[in-house]
Design a protein around this motif. Structure first.
Motif, PDB file in Angstrom:
ATOM      1  N   TRP A 120      36.213  45.878  55.251  1.00  0.00           N
ATOM      2  CA  TRP A 120      37.102  44.955  55.965  1.00  0.00           C
ATOM      3  C   TRP A 120      37.401  43.711  55.135  1.00  0.00           C
ATOM      4  CZ3 TRP A 120      38.903  45.643  61.122  1.00  0.00           C
ATOM      5  CH2 TRP A 120      38.418  46.788  61.766  1.00  0.00           C
ATOM      6  N   GLY A 121      36.526  43.391  54.191  1.00  0.00           N
ATOM      7  CA  GLY A 121      36.674  42.161  53.421  1.00  0.00           C
ATOM      8  C   GLY A 121      37.623  42.313  52.247  1.00  0.00           C
ATOM      9  N   ASP A 122      38.098  41.178  51.755  1.00  0.00           N
ATOM     10  CA  ASP A 122      39.081  41.151  50.678  1.00  0.00           C
ATOM     11  C   ASP A 122      38.437  41.436  49.323  1.00  0.00           C
ATOM     12  OD1 ASP A 122      40.642  40.293  52.757  1.00  0.00           O
ATOM     13  OD2 ASP A 122      40.729  38.202  52.105  1.00  0.00           O
ATOM     14  N   ALA A 123      39.287  41.811  48.376  1.00  0.00           N
ATOM     15  CA  ALA A 123      38.865  42.001  46.998  1.00  0.00           C
ATOM     16  C   ALA A 123      39.129  40.742  46.187  1.00  0.00           C
ATOM     17  CB  ALA A 123      39.614  43.186  46.375  1.00  0.00           C
ATOM     18  N   SER A 124      38.297  40.505  45.173  1.00  0.00           N
ATOM     19  CA  SER A 124      38.500  39.434  44.199  1.00  0.00           C
ATOM     20  C   SER A 124      38.264  40.014  42.810  1.00  0.00           C
ATOM     21  CB  SER A 124      37.546  38.264  44.454  1.00  0.00           C
ATOM     22  OG  SER A 124      37.822  37.647  45.686  1.00  0.00           O
ATOM     23  N   ALA A 125      38.701  39.289  41.773  1.00  0.00           N
ATOM     24  CA  ALA A 125      38.589  39.825  40.420  1.00  0.00           C
ATOM     25  C   ALA A 125      38.511  38.700  39.400  1.00  0.00           C
ATOM     26  CB  ALA A 125      39.773  40.738  40.114  1.00  0.00           C
ATOM     27  N   GLY A 432      43.116  52.858  57.541  1.00  0.00           N
ATOM     28  CA  GLY A 432      44.053  52.093  56.733  1.00  0.00           C
ATOM     29  C   GLY A 432      43.383  50.963  55.989  1.00  0.00           C
ATOM     30  N   VAL A 433      44.114  49.838  55.861  1.00  0.00           N
ATOM     31  CA  VAL A 433      43.694  48.744  54.986  1.00  0.00           C
ATOM     32  C   VAL A 433      43.768  47.414  55.724  1.00  0.00           C
ATOM     33  CG1 VAL A 433      44.158  47.529  52.812  1.00  0.00           C
ATOM     34  CG2 VAL A 433      44.532  49.997  52.967  1.00  0.00           C
ATOM     35  N   VAL A 434      42.620  46.752  55.819  1.00  0.00           N
ATOM     36  CA  VAL A 434      42.532  45.366  56.295  1.00  0.00           C
ATOM     37  C   VAL A 434      42.123  44.452  55.147  1.00  0.00           C
ATOM     38  CG1 VAL A 434      41.417  43.840  57.972  1.00  0.00           C
ATOM     39  CG2 VAL A 434      41.936  46.193  58.601  1.00  0.00           C
ATOM     40  N   SER A 435      41.548  45.024  54.116  1.00  0.00           N
ATOM     41  CA  SER A 435      41.099  44.309  52.920  1.00  0.00           C
ATOM     42  C   SER A 435      42.299  43.814  52.121  1.00  0.00           C
ATOM     43  CB  SER A 435      40.257  45.269  52.063  1.00  0.00           C
ATOM     44  OG  SER A 435      40.028  44.780  50.779  1.00  0.00           O
ATOM     45  N   SER A 436      42.361  42.498  51.889  1.00  0.00           N
ATOM     46  CA  SER A 436      43.477  41.942  51.122  1.00  0.00           C
ATOM     47  C   SER A 436      43.350  42.309  49.652  1.00  0.00           C
ATOM     48  CB  SER A 436      43.520  40.422  51.274  1.00  0.00           C
ATOM     49  OG  SER A 436      43.769  40.058  52.617  1.00  0.00           O
ATOM     50  N   PRO A 437      44.471  42.676  49.019  1.00  0.00           N
ATOM     51  CA  PRO A 437      44.424  43.129  47.626  1.00  0.00           C
ATOM     52  C   PRO A 437      44.315  41.976  46.635  1.00  0.00           C
ATOM     53  CG  PRO A 437      46.670  43.163  48.441  1.00  0.00           C
ATOM     54  CD  PRO A 437      45.806  42.769  49.602  1.00  0.00           C
ATOM     55  N   VAL A 438      43.910  42.319  45.423  1.00  0.00           N
ATOM     56  CA  VAL A 438      43.892  41.369  44.318  1.00  0.00           C
ATOM     57  C   VAL A 438      44.517  42.066  43.109  1.00  0.00           C
ATOM     58  CG1 VAL A 438      41.576  42.015  43.498  1.00  0.00           C
ATOM     59  CG2 VAL A 438      42.482  39.722  43.032  1.00  0.00           C
ATOM     60  N   ILE A 439      45.198  41.285  42.276  1.00  0.00           N
ATOM     61  CA  ILE A 439      45.893  41.814  41.099  1.00  0.00           C
ATOM     62  C   ILE A 439      45.193  41.303  39.847  1.00  0.00           C
ATOM     63  CG2 ILE A 439      48.057  41.764  39.804  1.00  0.00           C
ATOM     64  CD1 ILE A 439      49.447  41.292  42.546  1.00  0.00           C
ATOM     65  N   GLY A 442      47.288  44.242  35.261  1.00  0.00           N
ATOM     66  CA  GLY A 442      48.263  45.294  35.538  1.00  0.00           C
ATOM     67  C   GLY A 442      47.836  46.274  36.598  1.00  0.00           C
ATOM     68  N   LYS A 443      46.776  45.955  37.334  1.00  0.00           N
ATOM     69  CA  LYS A 443      46.318  46.824  38.411  1.00  0.00           C
ATOM     70  C   LYS A 443      46.190  46.023  39.703  1.00  0.00           C
ATOM     71  CE  LYS A 443      43.594  50.010  35.514  1.00  0.00           C
ATOM     72  NZ  LYS A 443      44.288  51.279  35.849  1.00  0.00           N
ATOM     73  N   VAL A 444      46.214  46.742  40.841  1.00  0.00           N
ATOM     74  CA  VAL A 444      45.989  46.142  42.148  1.00  0.00           C
ATOM     75  C   VAL A 444      44.801  46.862  42.788  1.00  0.00           C
ATOM     76  CG1 VAL A 444      47.732  47.626  43.261  1.00  0.00           C
ATOM     77  CG2 VAL A 444      47.026  45.491  44.353  1.00  0.00           C
ATOM     78  N   PHE A 445      43.889  46.069  43.374  1.00  0.00           N
ATOM     79  CA  PHE A 445      42.642  46.590  43.927  1.00  0.00           C
ATOM     80  C   PHE A 445      42.497  46.165  45.381  1.00  0.00           C
ATOM     81  CE2 PHE A 445      42.115  45.428  39.454  1.00  0.00           C
ATOM     82  CZ  PHE A 445      41.758  46.641  38.889  1.00  0.00           C
ATOM     83  N   PHE A 446      41.918  47.046  46.206  1.00  0.00           N
ATOM     84  CA  PHE A 446      41.674  46.739  47.612  1.00  0.00           C
ATOM     85  C   PHE A 446      40.669  47.739  48.153  1.00  0.00           C
ATOM     86  CE2 PHE A 446      45.248  49.646  47.355  1.00  0.00           C
ATOM     87  CZ  PHE A 446      44.941  50.618  48.299  1.00  0.00           C
ATOM     88  N   GLY A 447      40.163  47.495  49.346  1.00  0.00           N
ATOM     89  CA  GLY A 447      39.260  48.411  50.017  1.00  0.00           C
ATOM     90  C   GLY A 447      39.908  49.038  51.229  1.00  0.00           C
TER      91      GLY A 447
END
Length: 458
Positions: A120-125, A432-439, A442-447
């Motif tokens: 449920w939580g967001d991704a960071s990078a 589906g997706v509740v996790s906010s993506p991070v870029i 050149g890639k996008v990541f999420f849970g």
């Protein structure tokens, strides 16, 4: 009055949306009114039997008059604090319900990584690693190129929060109420801080007693101070190096909002309906703004304004210094669970039941485009020069068909570029997706709610 359908506009201030009244006989053979508003695609809703008053008609919460010469029906919701009104004309029938978004994917991930709980939580990078937490209580550090595990840290409780990557450390808030500061290299804790939020009980859409407590605060850092909200209603200021409390500020509800720091002010929302602005150094209140309903999203700052959505269905832009409203936009009853992102003077934000990802002029509030994603776009959009990325929450046990997926749309037009979808199946309630993506790189990541972390080339 006779049976028939009327269509036209529902009006709120300078906004309008398509609106219909359908008059037909109910099960008790009374002529009754039913409403339909395509922007929130519930089936038509019964309002009540039609009654003739001296100068107008009433039906439940609405009253209206009919001008037989102009064939014009005008009315309002007298008990609505918003002063909603409508102007309608005869139409042949109600519009057809919109078709559900296709579950056909047009893109595939470069890699996936399976955790032991829904994400449920967001991704960071940072430059090489993506960080994300899971309901299994673990924060994962994964290679951006391959998805391979670099390290993991178990907090002892579910994670709904977004990791903050700052210099050589990662900060993560767990549902046990503890904020952890970890080494970015190996996940070893430097310090931990108790926010006193462990007694709060989260409710999710698929619980036996369902709720919509899917968000969580997270750390923000400025000038050596870590700011984080707590489920106990406090905003905490913590020394970045020692982990010692510097001050706390009390609100009257849980804080799931992630603080934003700008102009030496900390901005955050609370379940008590207010957006707060407090002095970043002392925690002294500068101003607060009542949005009319609870806030679960996070504020975003841009060009002297602070912008935030509320479960009042309003998106607000306020002067950051004074809290005075600069502009607002009403989402016609759709909660705003999403937090906004600003890119090149544009605000990008999702909502909930209207299933729309929207782009606004951040300075004026002009709606530039909206994209129908077919599910609840609760995530904070990730934005590049060309593309906006957003996930959607799918709910199989709801009055509106919500599909879970992940979308890439054109930043300037909202036109879809690609999608990755989850199939709606009988054995899954939410997906589906509740996790906010991070870029990054050149890639996008999420849970996903399936417990997988996804990496896509964008």
């Amino acid at each position: 009055m006779t049976p028939g359908t009327w269509g036209g506009e529902l009006i709120y201030q300078n906004q309008t949306t398509e609106f219909y009244l359908d008059f037909r006989y109910d099960d008790d053979n009374h002529l009754a009114a039913f409403t339909y508003m395509p922007v929130i695609p519930f089936p038509e809703r019964p309002v009540g039997a039609i009654n003739r008053e001296s100068s107008h008609f009433t039906a439940g919460s609405i009253q209206f008059t009919v001008d037989s010469d102009s064939q014009r029906l005008t009315g309002s919701f007298p008990n609505s604090a918003r002063g909603l009104r409508f102007e309608l004309f005869p139409v042949s029938k109600l519009p057809e319900a919109k078709e559900p978004v296709s579950s056909q994917s047009t893109a595939a991930p470069d890699w996936t990584f399976q955790t032991d709980g829904a994400i449920w939580g967001d991704a960071s990078a940072d430059d090489e690693v993506v960080y994300i937490g899971s309901r299994d209580g673990t924060l994962y550090a994964l290679s951006q190129s391959s998805g391979d595990l670099k390290w993991k840290f178990h907090t002892g409780a579910e994670i709904f929060s977004r990791p903050l990557v700052h210099e050589n450390h990662v900060y993560i808030l767990s549902d046990n109420g503890t904020l952890y500061k970890l080494s970015k290299e190996n996940g070893i804790p430097t310090w931990k801080f108790d926010t006193c939020g462990q007694e709060w009980q989260r409710k999710l859409p698929n619980d036996e007693s369902p709720g919509y407590d899917s968000m969580a605060s997270a750390a923000a850092i400025s000038n050596g101070i870590v700011y984080v909200g707590s489920a106990d209603g406090h905003l905490f200021a913590i020394d970045e190096y020692s982990g010692d409390e510097m001050w706390r500020f009390k609100t009257e509800g849980p804080i799931q909002s992630i603080p934003a720091v700008a102009e030496e002010i900390v901005f955050f929302g609370s379940y008590d309906h207010h957006l707060y602005a407090v002095d970043a150094e002392t925690g002294t209140l500068k101003w607060k703004f009542n949005t009319g309903q609870m806030i679960v999203s996070s504020p975003v700052y841009g060009n002297g304004k602070i912008m935030i959505g509320s479960r009042s269905a309003d998106l607000f832009a306020l002067d950051a210094s004074t809290g005075k409203e600069a502009w607002s936009y009403y989402h016609w009853g759709s909660w705003i669970e999403s937090s906004g992102s600003i890119n090149d003077g544009r605000l990008f934000i999702g909502s909930s039941d209207d299933q729309l990802l929207k782009s606004f002029d951040a300075d004026t509030g002009e709606l530039l485009w909206s994209a129908d994603l077919g599910g609840s776009p609760w995530t904070t959009p990730a934005v590049t020069e060309s593309t906006v990325y957003s996930g959607t929450f799918g709910n199989a046990n709801y009055g509106i068909d919500h599909r879970g997926g992940f979308f890439a749309v054109d930043r300037l037009t909202g036109d879809e570029k690609w999608r990755f979808m989850w199939e709606k199946t009988e054995d899954i309630d939410i997906y589906g997706v509740v996790s906010s993506p991070v870029i990054s790189n050149g890639k996008v990541f999420f849970g996903g709610l399936d417990g997988k972390v996804y990496g896509f080339t964008h």
